[in-house]
Design a protein around this motif. Structure first.
Motif, short mmCIF file in Angstrom:
data_model
loop_
_atom_site.label_atom_id
_atom_site.label_comp_id
_atom_site.label_asym_id
_atom_site.label_seq_id
_atom_site.Cartn_x
_atom_site.Cartn_y
_atom_site.Cartn_z
N THR A 37 0.86 -1.19 0.00
CA THR A 37 0.00 0.00 0.00
C THR A 37 0.89 1.23 0.00
OG1 THR A 37 -1.69 -1.18 1.24
CG2 THR A 37 -1.87 1.22 1.18
N LEU A 38 0.67 2.09 -0.99
CA LEU A 38 1.42 3.36 -1.09
C LEU A 38 0.42 4.50 -0.96
CD1 LEU A 38 3.62 2.42 -4.21
CD2 LEU A 38 4.30 2.27 -1.81
N LYS A 39 0.95 5.73 -0.97
CA LYS A 39 0.03 6.88 -0.88
C LYS A 39 0.27 7.78 -2.08
CE LYS A 39 -1.56 6.58 3.49
NZ LYS A 39 -1.67 6.89 4.82
N ILE A 40 -0.82 8.22 -2.70
CA ILE A 40 -0.69 9.09 -3.88
C ILE A 40 -1.69 10.25 -3.75
CG2 ILE A 40 -2.39 7.83 -5.32
CD1 ILE A 40 -0.47 8.36 -7.69
N SER A 41 -1.31 11.39 -4.34
CA SER A 41 -2.26 12.52 -4.37
C SER A 41 -2.36 13.01 -5.81
CB SER A 41 -1.77 13.64 -3.46
OG SER A 41 -0.50 14.08 -3.90
N SER A 42 -3.45 13.67 -6.15
CA SER A 42 -3.59 14.25 -7.49
C SER A 42 -3.47 15.77 -7.39
CB SER A 42 -4.92 13.86 -8.11
OG SER A 42 -5.98 14.44 -7.38
N THR A 43 -3.03 16.39 -8.48
CA THR A 43 -2.88 17.85 -8.50
C THR A 43 -3.41 18.38 -9.83
OG1 THR A 43 -0.70 17.64 -9.47
CG2 THR A 43 -0.77 17.81 -7.08
N GLN A 44 -3.23 19.69 -10.02
CA GLN A 44 -3.67 20.27 -11.30
C GLN A 44 -2.75 19.79 -12.42
OE1 GLN A 44 -4.39 24.52 -11.41
NE2 GLN A 44 -4.08 24.56 -13.61
N ASP A 45 -3.35 19.46 -13.54
CA ASP A 45 -2.57 18.97 -14.68
C ASP A 45 -1.71 20.11 -15.23
OD1 ASP A 45 -1.64 17.83 -17.01
OD2 ASP A 45 -3.52 16.80 -17.43
N PRO A 46 -0.38 19.94 -15.28
CA PRO A 46 0.48 21.02 -15.76
C PRO A 46 0.48 21.16 -17.29
CG PRO A 46 1.81 19.11 -15.20
CD PRO A 46 0.39 18.75 -14.87
#
Ligand SMILES: [Zn+2]
Length: 587
Positions: free
Chosen positions: A556-565
């Motif tokens: 199990t890892l942790k990921i976040s999403s952000t605004q597409d550059p």
């Protein structure tokens, strides 16, 4: 008349007495995919000769090791077997006994790779690409010779631009001429038309739904449009070989022909048909750009190793730019279609992370190890000289129009290079000569090298905007407002969602995800070909658990999403005379 006859006898005797190589290619059992090749090597004046199989084929810049398909080889003189040994991967050394002038070298080669850059034999047809199956004699590649075919009796048609001298017999000026003249053999259909007085033939191979009358008209229009760029057609005849396939594409250029693949039933799909006309335009334009207008390293070729140049972007980028411009000029695309395609090329170029790492010169030089041998990290380190090269070509066209106050464009540079190097100097150009030629045609120094080394940053974007503005066009940049960016490039294998690549400096990279990981769950949800949908329903900039399988172990890892550059650009044309030189159908 008597005089001519006497001269002909002398010429014939001279030809027979001078060094030459004569090939016989036999296809005795097409089901075995084997070609038996007999090379008769005449007037040898040394104690040993070296016979080599090319390791690559010009136009496709990768070592392909064609010698690996050679099954057996031996040499003899009359009935006497000669000492014949391999000295490296693609070289056979034959010892020549004292007093022996003529020898025979025999080998069998397996031909069963159905691409445009390899030979292929089955029970229906044979495609012979000489670089992949006909060896050459070291130090004798400048000698004339003949190629004789021994093919199944049921095959009635041979399409090639080699000059026919007798039934099933063709002659060539030197090995380069032979190597660059593919042959299609079988019972395929042929179409014919003329362009600039040059007879053109189209070999349609395999089942297809081509409307022959319409396609002949459309292809002729494409060829006429491409001929207008340089304004001179240098070929005595020209051949298109079209291999119809279940799926696939791509093509390979030759000096007087090209070979392309096209899915057999795509002729009735308007968009795909026009894209195919663009591919035909691309391979056809290479008869000028790269086959005659060329960087100095690209001919005469060393067939045994890589041939390095910084200017593959000129060969492929400019040609890619013209294959889209051809669709506009020939009337298959509207101005809007062309501007959308150009905008997409600019957006894809600027969004490519590797574009900030690798320059066009580096991409050209390293084609042998990068362009054709991509891996999961290529998007971070590499950019295609086709894609970015076509953008650079558009900018070059614009710079020339601007510098000459609308009097000149890229066509004039092509004309200049053709006259200056192919006709007058009869050689390729160095890097410096190419950039100097731009200044000559522009009528002023425009330091185009800067554009070729263009990094992918905001400063470059502003410069590209300014270039378009200079011909009264506006480059409109739209930022991507989507908040679901992770930097993951995924691929689906059945129900499995696999990571194909991870972009540099992305949330996915920070999370520790890597290529090959299978994503099983996200935020407590099962992932089944729906990762993109699921991530949209996750809170932005918040770490979310992602369950993966790596090498058979669950993590199990942790990921976040952000605004597409990533950005997207569009081009708006303001009415002015300058952009007419860019977009006008008649040049
Ligand atoms: Zn090309």
């Amino acid at each position: 008349m008597k005089k001519t006859f006497f001269l002909a006898i002398i010429l014939t005797i001279n030809t027979l007495m001078s060094q030459s190589v004569h090939y016989q290619l036999s296809i005795k059992s097409p089901n075995s995919h084997l070609a038996e090749v007999k090379m008769e090597i005449k007037e040898i004046n040394s104690s040993e000769i070296f016979i080599k199989m090319p390791v690559w084929t010009p136009g496709s810049y990768m070592i392909r090791e064609f010698e690996r398909n050679v099954i057996s080889a031996n040499a003899k003189s009359g009935t006497q077997a000669l000492d014949c040994k391999k000295t490296d991967k693609n070289t056979w050394k034959v010892k020549i006994p004292k007093g022996t002038k003529n020898i025979e070298f025999n080998y069998t080669v397996y031909c069963f790779e159905a691409t445009v850059r390899t030979s292929y034999i089955d029970n229906e047809h044979a495609f012979i690409l000489p670089t992949s199956c006909l060896m050459f004699v070291d130090n004798m590649t400048n000698k004339k010779g003949t190629l004789k075919l021994d093919i199944p009796g049921a095959w009635h048609r041979i399409s090639t631009t080699l000059v026919k001298t007798a039934p099933y017999t063709y002659e060539f000026e030197n090995y380069d001429d032979l190597a660059d003249s593919p042959l299609e053999i079988g019972n395929h259909d042929e179409l014919t038309f003329n362009v600039a007085g040059v007879p053109h033939t189209v070999a349609l191979v395999g089942e297809n739904n081509c409307n022959k009358e319409q396609f002949t008209k459309d292809l002729q229009k494409i060829c006429e449009t491409m001929t207008d760029i340089v304004g001179i057609h240098p070929c005595k005849s020209y051949l298109f070989i079209i291999h119809h396939v279940e799926e696939g594409g791509g093509g390979l250029e030759h000096a007087n022909s090209n070979v392309v693949q096209f899915p057999r039933f795509n002729y009735t799909n308007d968009q795909k048909y026009k894209a195919f006309l663009g591919l035909c335009a691309h391979e056809y334009f290479h008869l000028w750009n790269v086959k005659r207008i060329r960087p100095i390293a690209l001919g005469p070729f060393n067939y045994s190793q890589e041939n390095y140049t910084n200017l593959l972007w000129v060969a492929e980028g400019i040609t890619s730019y013209y294959d889209e411009l051809a669709l506009l000029r020939a009337g298959f695309w509207t101005e809007d279609d062309f501007l959308k395609a150009t905008s997409k090329n600019i957006s894809n170029t600027l969004n490519r992370i590797g574009g900030s790492v690798q320059s066009m010169h580096e991409a050209s030089f390293d084609a042998w190890i990068k362009e054709y041998r991509t891996n999961e990290n290529s998007l971070n380190t590499h950019i295609s000289y086709y894609l970015k090269g076509s953008v650079i070509a558009a900018l070059l066209d614009i710079q020339l129009i601007k510098a000459s106050n609308g009097q000149k464009n890229l066509d004039d540079l092509m004309k200049f290079l053709y006259q200056e190097f192919y006709i007058k100097k009869q050689r390729g150009f160095t890097d410096e000569e190419f950039y100097n030629a731009i200044n000559t045609v522009a009528g002023q120094a425009i330091d185009f090298k800067y554009w070729v080394e263009l990094p992918n940053d905001n400063q470059s974007l502003e410069k590209i905007k300014a270039a378009f503005k200079s011909i009264d066009c506006e480059l409109i940049v739209k930022e991507n407002k989507k908040q679901d960016y992770t930097g993951l490039i995924l691929e689906q294998k059945g129900d499995k969602t696999l990571v194909r690549s991870v972009e540099s400096n992305s949330p996915a990279l920070k999370s520790g995800l890597q290529a090959g990981d299978e994503i099983i769950g996200l935020n407590g949800w099962r992932v089944k070909n729906n990762f993109e949908e699921l991530i949209k329903n996750c809170p932005v900039s918040t770490e979310i658990p992602v369950i993966i399988s790596r090498n058979g172990l669950i993590q199990t890892l942790k990921i976040s999403s952000t605004q597409d550059p990533k950005i997207s650009v569009s081009i708006k044309v303001n009415s002015a005379a300058n952009n007419q030189k860019w977009l006008s159908k008649k040049q």
